[in-house]
Design a protein around this motif. Structure first.
Motif, PDB file in Angstrom:
ATOM      1  N   PHE A 150       0.845  -1.193   0.000  1.00  0.00           N
ATOM      2  CA  PHE A 150       0.000   0.000   0.000  1.00  0.00           C
ATOM      3  C   PHE A 150       0.878   1.241   0.000  1.00  0.00           C
ATOM      4  N   GLY A 151       0.231   2.351  -0.265  1.00  0.00           N
ATOM      5  CA  GLY A 151       0.938   3.624  -0.301  1.00  0.00           C
ATOM      6  C   GLY A 151       0.203   4.583  -1.215  1.00  0.00           C
TER       7      GLY A 151
ATOM      8  N   LEU B 177      -0.813   5.927  -4.665  1.00  0.00           N
ATOM      9  CA  LEU B 177      -0.913   5.417  -6.033  1.00  0.00           C
ATOM     10  C   LEU B 177      -0.574   6.539  -7.001  1.00  0.00           C
TER      11      LEU B 177
ATOM     12  N   ASN C  93       2.586   1.274  -9.408  1.00  0.00           N
ATOM     13  CA  ASN C  93       3.707   1.456  -8.490  1.00  0.00           C
ATOM     14  C   ASN C  93       3.472   0.763  -7.160  1.00  0.00           C
ATOM     15  N   LEU C  94       2.260   0.153  -6.979  1.00  0.00           N
ATOM     16  CA  LEU C  94       1.926  -0.562  -5.747  1.00  0.00           C
ATOM     17  C   LEU C  94       1.551  -1.997  -6.084  1.00  0.00           C
TER      18      LEU C  94
END
Length: 643
Positions: free
Chosen positions: A45-46, A48, A126-127
């Motif tokens: 997670f993070g 996006l 990117n996740l």
């Protein structure tokens, strides 16, 4: 969804999903299958920053759904039972056909090699969570990524529902004021608001910005977020950019309403609860090209409740391999009524071919009935598959979930309760535009409501609280794709004969067979011939309350004359048994009794008296049985027995 689940496996690590083992893509020889853990090092997670569809598989709808849900990551994160592992085992909760299921899978994904570099053939991000969520969806779509290139009929809304289980509300923007108010309120509620452009691109509505904050006077604008830079829509304020937000852009309300014809909102509240119930039919009927099923459930509430009720259908498109054409969902009718004594007050309803029918309800304390009627095309060869297609799930989501949801214990038939609930609809939506009276002929209390409504029904509801007999003949000049609900055949004429203090319902439905076709049309025109007849004033009641409805005319309980009440209570000599028999036959309901192990047909009239319940029964002569009439009461001192 439950959180206290223990995942167990007898396999050696790394984990292999034995339900779906795929080592090659039969349609693309360049595809190989490798583990994500060996080719990517991404955080789960993070923030996006990008989400790009696959260039091999048709996963654009999945990408759009995941992009929309990135607005409220808690709705995604709560689905992950496993948050971190090095063994290739993942487990994600998904709401499949209205029921939460834990999907267990490995991290093997399709890949391709280009100039000695390995790329995933899935979506790109990117996740890690979007790739895993797509893999979980692929498993319920049959386990093969190339199934996405076939007949997977899920829309973006349906994929969002599979991930969240949440209802999606839709709003048509017609004017600036209402549109602005609607979006502001939804954003204040912290809901996900999204739109689809005419080019089938999706955007998240982030906020409404006052123009003076951007150096623009007398104008408010909308801030939207696109999936990527290439999707940004440039309007008259294109030079205005939101700081440090590369995918954000600004539109005026005029530009917004020109570009988007529908606003969608994912409705959620983190304090609300889910429950679901597989529905069991209590009524079924087979037609030439479709099956008809129905059921009725009831529940009670002890306090005011905000509730979303969803009727979910099974999607056979994702379960049956090698289908030649998409399998159509059933045509489902839903009616929700509040039950109070013999009255059914209409609350809400719908009639749709969608996989999920969602109703938002604000209910107060009381008892409620939910009627579901479905029509399902005979489009599957397997009887087991056809049975599964007709399986419906009732899902509830709200601040208070009913604990006593069950099939109705009401002794009336499905058809009788159905008509009672439709009458409740007719009464609640009666207005001067759809209801005509005979006031010009001195009978203002004779009313006829005619309505084509959102439930796919055409109804003629007669209420005679006047002093004359109403006789009408309805001749349909045009009756396009509308059929009698009992025979499911087109009816060009019907006759109504309504005595004072009686009501009657004539009911028609949109033809289900036509409803499955593209762009069906339903319309009617009719000519009405009327006649008012004088009646005996001795058999008129002066009250219209306490209706007891049956399918054969829906008789009014209090229609027995008041002076006849007194004769039964005190001086029965004023009326002969023959008079009572005649009255009872005209106002009773046909029924059956068992006498000496043989059925006996009778007419039954039930009257609620303050000193007891009086039953009037007329036994027809069958074989050795004598014709018999009697009046009975729970208090024998108040009413003698007639025979």
């Amino acid at each position: 969804m439950a959180e206290n689940v223990i995942i167990q496996s007898k396999q050696d690590w790394p984990y292999v999903d034995v339900d779906v083992i795929q080592t090659q893509d039969e349609e693309n020889e360049q595809i190989t299958f490798q583990r994500l853990s060996t080719i990517l090092r991404l955080p789960l997670f993070g923030k996006l920053t990008y989400l790009i569809r696959s260039n091999i598989y048709q996963d654009l709808k999945i990408v759009n759904a995941l992009f929309i849900l990135s607005k409220q990551m808690l709705l995604v994160e709560r689905n992950f039972l496993i948050r971190s592992n090095k063994n290739g085992l993942w487990a994600i909760w998904l709401c499949i056909d209205g029921d939460w299921q834990l999907i267990k899978f490995d991290d093997v994904v399709p890949c391709y090699q280009k100039q000695s570099i390995v790329y995933t053939a899935t979506l790109q991000s990117n996740l890690l969570w979007p790739l895993l969520m797509e893999k979980a969806l692929i498993k319920i779509y049959g386990g093969k990524y190339n199934n996405l290139n076939k007949h997977i009929e899920d829309s973006v809304d349906q994929i969002i529902n599979k991930i969240t289980g949440l209802p999606i509300q839709q709003f048509i923007p017609e004017n600036k004021s209402d549109t602005s108010d609607y979006i502001r309120q939804r954003l204040l509620e912290d809901q996900i608001v999204y739109v689809k452009s005419n080019q089938n691109q999706y955007f998240i509505v982030e906020e409404i910005i006052m123009g003076n904050q951007l150096g623009i006077d007398h104008i408010d604008v909308l801030c939207l977020r696109a999936e990527n830079q290439q999707s940004i829509i440039f309007g008259q304020l294109e030079k205005i950019r939101i700081d440090q937000q590369p995918n954000m852009f600004i539109l005026t309300f005029e530009e917004f309403m020109k570009e988007f014809q529908l606003i969608s909102v994912v409705k959620f509240n983190h304090n609300y609860q889910f429950t679901s119930q597989i529905l069991e039919p209590i009524y079924n009927k087979e037609h030439d090209k479709y099956l008809e099923l129905g059921t009725i459930y009831e529940f009670s509430l002890e306090q005011n409740t905000h509730l979303y009720m969803n009727i979910c259908q099974r999607d056979q498109n994702i379960y049956i391999p090698l289908i030649r054409e998409p399998i159509k969902y059933g045509l489902v009718r839903v009616i929700i009524s509040k039950k109070d004594d013999d009255n059914y007050t209409f609350i809400s309803g719908d009639f749709d071919l969608s996989q999920n029918i969602s109703l938002e309800l604000f209910l107060d304390q009381g008892k409620y009935y939910v009627l579901i009627q479905g029509y399902f095309l005979k489009q599957l060869q397997s009887l087991d598959q056809q049975k599964q297609q007709t399986q419906l799930v009732l899902q509830m989501y709200g601040n208070l979930i009913p604990l006593d949801l069950k099939k109705t214990s009401n002794q009336l038939s499905f058809e009788d309760i159905f008509k009672c609930m439709v009458i409740g609809l007719a009464i609640s939506e009666s207005n001067p535009q759809n209801t005509r009276t005979y006031e010009s002929q001195g009978e203002p209390n004779i009313q006829v409501t005619t309505q084509m409504n959102q439930l796919g029904l055409l109804l003629f509801y007669y209420r005679n609280f006047g002093t004359k007999i109403l006789e009408e003949q309805i001749d349909f000049v045009l009756c396009e794709n509308i059929v009698d609900i009992k025979t499911m055949q087109k009816q060009l004429v019907f006759n109504a004969l309504i005595h004072p203090h009686n009501d009657q319902l004539f009911l028609f439905t949109y033809d289900p067979e036509i409803s499955f076709q593209p762009n069906p049309v339903f319309q009617y025109k009719c000519n009405i011939k009327t006649n008012l007849q004088q009646t005996n004033p001795q058999v008129q009641s002066k009250t219209e309350k306490n209706m007891l409805r049956f399918s054969s005319g829906f008789k009014i309980r209090e229609s027995i004359p008041r002076d006849l009440h007194r004769s039964v209570d005190v001086s029965h000599k004023n009326y002969s048994a023959a008079d009572l028999m005649l009255y009872m036959k005209e106002n009773g309901k046909q029924a059956k009794r068992i006498w000496l192990d043989k059925p006996v047909e009778i007419y039954l009239y039930v009257y609620q008296h303050q000193n007891g319940v009086v039953f009037l029964e007329d036994y027809f002569s069958i074989g050795q049985f004598n014709h018999q009439y009697e009046v009975r009461t729970s208090d024998r001192n108040q009413c003698p027995i007639y025979t």
